[in-house]
Design a protein around this motif. Structure first.
Motif, mmCIF file in Angstrom:
data_model
loop_
_atom_site.group_PDB
_atom_site.id
_atom_site.type_symbol
_atom_site.label_atom_id
_atom_site.label_comp_id
_atom_site.label_asym_id
_atom_site.label_seq_id
_atom_site.Cartn_x
_atom_site.Cartn_y
_atom_site.Cartn_z
ATOM 1 N N ASP A 195 0.799 -1.220 0.000
ATOM 2 C CA ASP A 195 0.000 0.000 0.000
ATOM 3 C C ASP A 195 0.834 1.274 0.000
ATOM 4 O OD1 ASP A 195 -2.220 -1.574 0.021
ATOM 5 O OD2 ASP A 195 -2.520 -1.463 2.195
ATOM 6 N N SER A 196 2.131 1.147 0.207
ATOM 7 C CA SER A 196 2.994 2.332 0.197
ATOM 8 C C SER A 196 4.158 2.111 -0.759
ATOM 9 C CB SER A 196 3.520 2.617 1.610
ATOM 10 O OG SER A 196 4.229 1.499 2.105
ATOM 11 N N PHE A 197 3.831 1.615 -1.940
ATOM 12 C CA PHE A 197 4.826 1.205 -2.916
ATOM 13 C C PHE A 197 5.300 2.431 -3.693
ATOM 14 C CE2 PHE A 197 5.988 -1.397 -6.756
ATOM 15 C CZ PHE A 197 6.935 -2.166 -6.116
ATOM 16 N N ASP A 198 6.355 3.097 -3.209
ATOM 17 C CA ASP A 198 6.791 4.349 -3.816
ATOM 18 C C ASP A 198 7.990 4.194 -4.742
ATOM 19 O OD1 ASP A 198 8.844 3.857 -2.065
ATOM 20 O OD2 ASP A 198 8.423 5.556 -0.755
ATOM 21 N N SER A 200 5.590 -11.940 13.823
ATOM 22 C CA SER A 200 5.362 -10.586 13.314
ATOM 23 C C SER A 200 6.632 -9.743 13.350
ATOM 24 C CB SER A 200 4.265 -9.888 14.121
ATOM 25 O OG SER A 200 4.669 -9.705 15.475
ATOM 26 N N ILE A 201 7.710 -10.262 13.952
ATOM 27 C CA ILE A 201 8.968 -9.534 14.019
ATOM 28 C C ILE A 201 10.095 -10.448 13.552
ATOM 29 C CG2 ILE A 201 10.607 -8.297 15.483
ATOM 30 C CD1 ILE A 201 8.397 -7.609 17.370
ATOM 31 N N TYR A 237 15.702 -4.997 12.630
ATOM 32 C CA TYR A 237 14.512 -5.830 12.649
ATOM 33 C C TYR A 237 13.471 -5.223 11.712
ATOM 34 C CZ TYR A 237 12.140 -2.394 15.657
ATOM 35 O OH TYR A 237 11.559 -1.257 16.160
ATOM 36 N N ILE A 238 12.502 -6.045 11.316
ATOM 37 C CA ILE A 238 11.356 -5.562 10.564
ATOM 38 C C ILE A 238 10.107 -6.116 11.208
ATOM 39 C CG2 ILE A 238 12.531 -5.251 8.350
ATOM 40 C CD1 ILE A 238 11.531 -7.966 7.474
ATOM 41 N N GLU A 239 8.990 -5.412 11.043
ATOM 42 C CA GLU A 239 7.724 -5.811 11.649
ATOM 43 C C GLU A 239 6.683 -6.053 10.570
ATOM 44 O OE1 GLU A 239 7.131 -3.738 15.843
ATOM 45 O OE2 GLU A 239 7.528 -2.249 14.287
ATOM 46 N N ARG A 240 5.834 -7.050 10.787
ATOM 47 C CA ARG A 240 4.734 -7.311 9.876
ATOM 48 C C ARG A 240 3.615 -6.308 10.134
ATOM 49 N NH1 ARG A 240 3.615 -12.098 7.285
ATOM 50 N NH2 ARG A 240 4.887 -13.274 8.768
ATOM 51 N N THR A 241 3.103 -5.706 9.085
ATOM 52 C CA THR A 241 2.010 -4.747 9.191
ATOM 53 C C THR A 241 0.828 -5.254 8.365
ATOM 54 O OG1 THR A 241 2.633 -3.438 7.250
ATOM 55 C CG2 THR A 241 3.737 -2.905 9.331
ATOM 56 N N ASP A 242 -0.270 -4.507 8.400
ATOM 57 C CA ASP A 242 -1.453 -4.899 7.628
ATOM 58 C C ASP A 242 -1.173 -4.897 6.131
ATOM 59 O OD1 ASP A 242 -2.876 -5.185 9.956
ATOM 60 O OD2 ASP A 242 -3.757 -3.169 9.872
ATOM 61 N N SER A 243 -0.192 -4.102 5.690
ATOM 62 C CA SER A 243 0.103 -3.991 4.258
ATOM 63 C C SER A 243 1.369 -4.721 3.850
ATOM 64 C CB SER A 243 0.233 -2.511 3.869
ATOM 65 O OG SER A 243 1.280 -1.894 4.597
ATOM 66 N N GLY A 244 1.987 -5.464 4.765
ATOM 67 C CA GLY A 244 3.220 -6.187 4.432
ATOM 68 C C GLY A 244 4.252 -5.998 5.527
ATOM 69 N N TRP A 245 5.529 -5.928 5.129
ATOM 70 C CA TRP A 245 6.609 -5.736 6.098
ATOM 71 C C TRP A 245 6.999 -4.265 6.167
ATOM 72 C CZ3 TRP A 245 7.826 -9.328 9.484
ATOM 73 C CH2 TRP A 245 7.547 -10.656 9.174
ATOM 74 N N SER A 246 7.371 -3.833 7.369
ATOM 75 C CA SER A 246 7.827 -2.457 7.551
ATOM 76 C C SER A 246 9.208 -2.267 6.942
ATOM 77 C CB SER A 246 7.901 -2.134 9.050
ATOM 78 O OG SER A 246 8.980 -2.869 9.658
ATOM 79 N N LYS A 247 9.647 -1.043 6.900
ATOM 80 C CA LYS A 247 11.031 -0.790 6.507
ATOM 81 C C LYS A 247 11.959 -1.297 7.616
ATOM 82 C CE LYS A 247 10.343 3.106 3.385
ATOM 83 N NZ LYS A 247 10.779 4.472 3.017
#
Length: 293
Positions: A64-67, A110-111, A118-128
């Motif tokens: 959802d934040s594919f920039d 989720s982590i 580290y990265i975290e799982r979010t509703d839209s995929g993985w965080s930065k």
């Protein structure tokens, strides 16, 4: 134009891998997906070479934040105990591609942790990718391998500080400053590649010691009733040899122990290189090493 082509390539890959994954899931069992059809080993280690695939099970992160400045893929299939994350980062005239090997908390998928990140799982995929903070992001530390327990305890090595292993627990909801483990762990040479059991009942690492079989061996220490770590125990002739053994860890289901055995070889031109082979064995071998209480 470069961004458009990159995006088209990404979408194509994602569609292909999703179709392949669905087909495979319909024709194979979970065990086959995890261990590539290998017959499970007994108490004698056997060679385990994950069969290469075309990266099925790819998943697109941050959809959802594919920039196009930075985007991620996570995938499974080639390694039963780590989740690689491929990062595409826009460097102006080209994309830099990096691969990170993240370890997961056995009780919290989720982590994912990788060294000081580290990265975290979010509703839209993985965080930065995020930093664990100044306690870990230090230039004078050389973290190669980090392991995490179900309680969130982090254990990691440090090749810049005479090859030692540190531990960081979560106490009263807060991450504590990493501390050096005792001499029973931090003795010998090349002390590295730690693995802490999900329930923190034992710790495995590699080290070269006088009581070893040659070069680096896998050692294990069991947690004592008072919370301390017991003496280092060489994991024996079934696991270790005159070659280099290290990198031991359990598979996610806890059924098998995997480790690497490396040997120095010589090329035709006289130069040398290290060739590593992965082995696996029934995890019950760990209980044969546990001292009687």
């Amino acid at each position: 134009m470069i961004r458009f082509l990159a995006l088209a390539f990404v979408i194509f890959l994602y569609a292909c891998k999703t179709e392949q994954s669905e087909t495979k899931e319909n024709n194979s069992t979970i065990e086959e997906n995890l261990y590539f059809g290998y017959k499970s080993p007994g108490m004698i280690p056997e060679v385990f070479i994950p069969r290469k695939s075309t990266s099925q099970d790819w998943k697109l992160g941050n959809a959802d934040s594919f920039d196009m400045d930075e985007f991620y893929f996570t995938y499974t299939g080639n390694n039963p105990f780590e989740d690689p994350v491929v990062v595409y980062r826009n460097e102006g005239s080209y994309y830099r591609v990096n691969k990170y090997s993240f370890k997961h908390n056995p009780s919290d998928s989720s982590i994912l942790y990788s060294r000081w990140n580290y990265i975290e799982r979010t509703d839209s995929g993985w965080s930065k990718i995020k930093s664990l903070g100044p306690m870990f992001d230090r230039e004078d530390w050389g973290i190669m391998v980090m392991s995490v327990s179900s309680k969130g305890t982090l254990v990691f090595d440090d090749h810049k500080s005479n090859d030692v292993i540190r531990i960081s627990r979560i106490v009263d909801g807060k991450r504590e400053e990493p501390k050096l483990l005792g001499e029973q762990i931090n003795s010998g040479k090349w002390t590295a590649h730690p693995f802490i059991a999900p329930d923190e009942s034992f710790l495995i690492w590699g080290s070269e010691r006088e009581d070893g079989f040659g070069l680096s061996d896998n050692y294990i220490s069991f947690r004592q009733q008072d919370g301390s770590w017991g003496p280092a125990i060489n994991m024996g002739a079934k696991i270790n040899s005159k070659l280099v053994e290290n990198g031991a860890r359990l598979t996610p289901d806890g059924k098998y122990l995997l480790f690497s055995r490396s040997e120095e070889k010589v090329r035709e031109d006289g130069s040398t290189y290290w060739e590593s082979t992965k082995y696996w064995v029934d995890a019950k071998i760990i209980e044969t090493l546990r001292p009687e209480q």
